[in-house]
Design a protein around this motif. Structure first.
Motif, PDB file in Angstrom:
ATOM      1  N   CYS A 152       0.817  -1.216   0.000  1.00 20.98           N
ATOM      2  CA  CYS A 152       0.000   0.000   0.000  1.00 20.98           C
ATOM      3  C   CYS A 152       0.850   1.265   0.000  1.00 20.98           C
ATOM      4  N   MET A 153       2.136   1.105   0.216  1.00 17.73           N
ATOM      5  CA  MET A 153       3.041   2.247   0.318  1.00 17.73           C
ATOM      6  C   MET A 153       3.829   2.425  -0.979  1.00 17.73           C
ATOM      7  N   PRO A 154       4.267   3.661  -1.285  1.00 16.11           N
ATOM      8  CA  PRO A 154       4.071   4.867  -0.480  1.00 16.11           C
ATOM      9  C   PRO A 154       2.705   5.502  -0.723  1.00 16.11           C
ATOM     10  N   CYS A 155       2.170   6.085   0.318  1.00 14.65           N
ATOM     11  CA  CYS A 155       0.947   6.867   0.207  1.00 14.65           C
ATOM     12  C   CYS A 155       1.302   8.210  -0.431  1.00 14.65           C
ATOM     13  N   PRO A 156       0.542   8.677  -1.412  1.00 13.71           N
ATOM     14  CA  PRO A 156       0.876   9.962  -2.043  1.00 13.71           C
ATOM     15  C   PRO A 156       0.865  11.138  -1.077  1.00 13.71           C
ATOM     16  N   LYS A 157       0.189  10.989   0.063  1.00 10.94           N
ATOM     17  CA  LYS A 157       0.153  12.051   1.070  1.00 10.94           C
ATOM     18  C   LYS A 157       1.091  11.760   2.246  1.00 10.94           C
ATOM     19  N   GLY A 158       1.798  10.641   2.174  1.00  7.98           N
ATOM     20  CA  GLY A 158       2.798  10.337   3.189  1.00  7.98           C
ATOM     21  C   GLY A 158       2.316   9.514   4.370  1.00  7.98           C
ATOM     22  N   VAL A 159       1.029   9.155   4.434  1.00  4.28           N
ATOM     23  CA  VAL A 159       0.497   8.418   5.583  1.00  4.28           C
ATOM     24  C   VAL A 159       1.215   7.075   5.711  1.00  4.28           C
ATOM     25  N   ASN A 160       1.718   6.776   6.903  1.00  2.00           N
ATOM     26  CA  ASN A 160       2.361   5.485   7.159  1.00  2.00           C
ATOM     27  C   ASN A 160       1.272   4.500   7.570  1.00  2.00           C
ATOM     28  N   ILE A 161       0.682   3.872   6.582  1.00  2.00           N
ATOM     29  CA  ILE A 161      -0.478   3.018   6.810  1.00  2.00           C
ATOM     30  C   ILE A 161      -0.153   1.822   7.713  1.00  2.00           C
ATOM     31  N   PRO A 162       0.901   1.040   7.428  1.00  4.48           N
ATOM     32  CA  PRO A 162       1.188  -0.118   8.293  1.00  4.48           C
ATOM     33  C   PRO A 162       1.474   0.252   9.744  1.00  4.48           C
ATOM     34  N   GLU A 163       2.162   1.365   9.965  1.00  2.00           N
ATOM     35  CA  GLU A 163       2.512   1.738  11.333  1.00  2.00           C
ATOM     36  C   GLU A 163       1.279   2.186  12.114  1.00  2.00           C
TER      37      GLU A 163
ATOM     38  N   CYS B 202      -8.048   8.990  -1.242  1.00  2.00           N
ATOM     39  CA  CYS B 202      -7.905   8.848  -2.701  1.00  2.00           C
ATOM     40  C   CYS B 202      -8.137   7.408  -3.141  1.00  2.00           C
ATOM     41  N   GLY B 203      -7.934   6.448  -2.224  1.00  2.00           N
ATOM     42  CA  GLY B 203      -8.224   5.050  -2.521  1.00  2.00           C
ATOM     43  C   GLY B 203      -7.113   4.284  -3.207  1.00  2.00           C
ATOM     44  N   LEU B 204      -5.993   4.944  -3.514  1.00  2.00           N
ATOM     45  CA  LEU B 204      -4.909   4.264  -4.217  1.00  2.00           C
ATOM     46  C   LEU B 204      -4.397   3.064  -3.414  1.00  2.00           C
ATOM     47  N   CYS B 205      -4.317   3.208  -2.101  1.00  2.00           N
ATOM     48  CA  CYS B 205      -3.806   2.130  -1.243  1.00  2.00           C
ATOM     49  C   CYS B 205      -4.647   0.869  -1.360  1.00  2.00           C
ATOM     50  N   GLU B 206      -5.963   1.029  -1.443  1.00  2.00           N
ATOM     51  CA  GLU B 206      -6.848  -0.127  -1.480  1.00  2.00           C
ATOM     52  C   GLU B 206      -6.722  -0.902  -2.788  1.00  2.00           C
ATOM     53  N   THR B 207      -6.330  -0.237  -3.862  1.00  2.00           N
ATOM     54  CA  THR B 207      -6.144  -0.943  -5.142  1.00  2.00           C
ATOM     55  C   THR B 207      -4.896  -1.813  -5.119  1.00  2.00           C
ATOM     56  N   LYS B 208      -3.983  -1.568  -4.158  1.00  2.00           N
ATOM     57  CA  LYS B 208      -2.713  -2.300  -4.104  1.00  2.00           C
ATOM     58  C   LYS B 208      -2.688  -3.361  -3.000  1.00  2.00           C
ATOM     59  N   CYS B 209      -3.638  -3.322  -2.076  1.00  2.00           N
ATOM     60  CA  CYS B 209      -3.588  -4.195  -0.903  1.00  2.00           C
ATOM     61  C   CYS B 209      -3.954  -5.633  -1.260  1.00  2.00           C
ATOM     62  N   PRO B 210      -3.024  -6.589  -1.085  1.00  2.00           N
ATOM     63  CA  PRO B 210      -3.328  -7.985  -1.423  1.00  2.00           C
ATOM     64  C   PRO B 210      -4.284  -8.637  -0.433  1.00  2.00           C
ATOM     65  N   GLN B 211      -4.494  -8.011   0.728  1.00  2.00           N
ATOM     66  CA  GLN B 211      -5.422  -8.545   1.731  1.00  2.00           C
ATOM     67  C   GLN B 211      -6.837  -7.977   1.571  1.00  2.00           C
ATOM     68  N   ASN B 212      -7.000  -7.085   0.612  1.00  2.00           N
ATOM     69  CA  ASN B 212      -8.296  -6.432   0.369  1.00  2.00           C
ATOM     70  C   ASN B 212      -8.845  -5.743   1.620  1.00  2.00           C
ATOM     71  N   ILE B 213      -7.957  -5.107   2.354  1.00  2.00           N
ATOM     72  CA  ILE B 213      -8.345  -4.396   3.573  1.00  2.00           C
ATOM     73  C   ILE B 213      -9.055  -3.095   3.198  1.00  2.00           C
TER      74      ILE B 213
ATOM     75  N   LEU C  33      -8.525   3.783   8.634  1.00  2.00           N
ATOM     76  CA  LEU C  33      -7.781   5.016   8.917  1.00  2.00           C
ATOM     77  C   LEU C  33      -8.701   6.067   9.520  1.00  2.00           C
ATOM     78  N   LYS C  34      -9.929   6.104   9.045  1.00  2.00           N
ATOM     79  CA  LYS C  34     -10.892   7.056   9.607  1.00  2.00           C
ATOM     80  C   LYS C  34     -11.207   6.701  11.064  1.00  2.00           C
ATOM     81  N   ILE C  35     -11.316   5.400  11.358  1.00  2.00           N
ATOM     82  CA  ILE C  35     -11.569   4.974  12.741  1.00  2.00           C
ATOM     83  C   ILE C  35     -10.410   5.393  13.636  1.00  2.00           C
TER      84      ILE C  35
END
Length: 379
Positions: free
Chosen positions: A305-316, A353-364, A370-372
């Motif tokens: 899912c990385m890199p996020c275009p806005k820099g969010v460290n999703i896994p961390e 933007c949803g870019l991360c979800e198009t790349k996630c192999p776990q379909n998370i 992130l909103k939660i």
């Protein structure tokens, strides 16, 4: 006490190191170490074979180094190796590094620091250390006899860890590892990589900030521990998991009571490499699996899912959220997501933007989680 050679340093160190970070304090004030109680604890450990004392410039609001100087009086200096760390967040120019080191030598009342680490290297701090030529500083300090062995502590992903290991002839490294965090940060792969390069391995967070030492356990986990033929506390299981590995030299414990000190010294005196049976290793795996079943997000930290275009460290961010759900530890999760992460890595930067979800192999459902996290930890 069991001793092991730390990498290629030639030093034989106790497998238990005393971390002077969570010492008993007065009136809940982190800057007011309970001198008598803490000194008694550390000297008990040293008298019973512990020969590695770990502190750092910021511990106990900057008072830990000076306290350790008191502990080492009365002949204890010759019984223990002292370790402390360069606070990278206070280094703005190259001249800051030798200035801070001299201050630390004065704090500790020593001429030489046995083990000196660059503290908490990460993607935030590493570029600045490179820019300011940390190598020149370390080499000069060693040449001048101010430090003996050079290392670093680390909090980031495996690729950066390997880059740092390969950048300098380090003597040792300090990484977070426990039976829950085998694939987190440097993890087991980083441990083996550094070990194969000849670095000594020192472990921090063996009990995940005390979470793995809790004696009030869910019934299912208690039942698994109780199924063992050998009666052990949760802390003992966690420590033996690490000492079972031949790559590990020292496991640090931030002990905060004499009871903890006595137990850890006892366990370290009874533990050797490969001392856990196959059945005991399976028991630890079963406990880990139950803990992990409480994860809110099935993130494997693959980083697709990385890199996020806005820099969010999703896994961390997901690691902190899962830590809260597994151990009911809201405070650490809030600290991690709101304070520890760099401003650009926080969930508040997500624009969905949803870019991360198009790349996630776990379909998370990444954006939903992130909103939660944002709603849960940000006021």
């Amino acid at each position: 006490m069991e001793y092991r050679e730390l990498g290629n340093t030639g030093e034989k160190l106790s497998i238990l190191g005393f971390g002077a970070m969570r010492l008993p304090v007065i009136d809940g004030d982190d800057s007011k170490i309970n001198i008598d109680e803490a000194k008694e604890m550390i000297r008990y450990a040293i008298d019973n074979g512990v020969n590695y004392l770990d502190t750092a410039y910021p511990y106990h609001s900057g008072t830990s180094e000076k306290f350790c100087a008191q502990v080492m009086k009365d002949g204890y200096r010759n019984k223990v190796k002292i370790a402390t760390k360069l606070p990278v967040w206070d280094v703005e120019k190259a001249e800051d590094m030798p200035r801070i080191l001299d201050e630390q030598l004065n704090n500790l009342e020593v001429k030489t620091i046995n083990f000196y680490l660059i503290h908490a290297l990460s993607v935030k701090s590493w570029p600045n250390m490179v820019k300011l030529n940390y190598k020149r500083f370390l080499n000069q300090a060693k040449k001048d006899g101010k430090i003996r062995h050079i290392g670093f502590s680390f909090h980031d992903d495996l690729d950066l860890f390997k880059e740092i290991v390969d950048d300098f002839p380090w003597d040792f490294c300090q990484i977070q590892l426990n039976y829950m965090d085998e694939d987190y940060q440097a993890g087991l792969k980083g441990m083996k990589y550094a070990h194969n390069k000849g670095l000594g391995i020192i472990i921090m967070e063996p009990l995940r900030g005390g979470m793995l030492a809790r004696t009030e356990l869910p019934d299912d986990i208690k039942a698994i521990w109780d199924s063992s033929k050998t009666n052990r506390s949760p802390a003992e299981w966690a420590l033996k998991y690490l000492w079972n590995k031949e790559e590990i030299g020292v496991v640090l414990s931030g002990m905060s009571s004499m009871e903890q000190t006595i137990e850890n010294v006892r366990v370290a005196s009874e533990t050797k490499v490969n001392s856990l049976s196959e059945d005991e290793c399976k028991i630890i795996s079963q406990v880990r699996d139950i803990f992990k079943s409480r994860m809110r997000v099935n993130c494997t930290k693959c980083n697709y899912c990385m890199p996020c275009p806005k820099g969010v460290n999703i896994p961390e961010n997901f690691w902190a959220y899962n830590h809260d759900s597994i151990f009911n530890d809201f405070d650490k999760a809030k600290f991690w997501t709101t304070c520890w992460l760099a401003d650009n890595q926080k969930v508040t930067n997500c624009v969905e933007c949803g870019l991360c979800e198009t790349k996630c192999p776990q379909n998370i459902e990444i954006m939903k989680h992130l909103k939660i996290i944002k709603d849960k930890y940000f006021d």
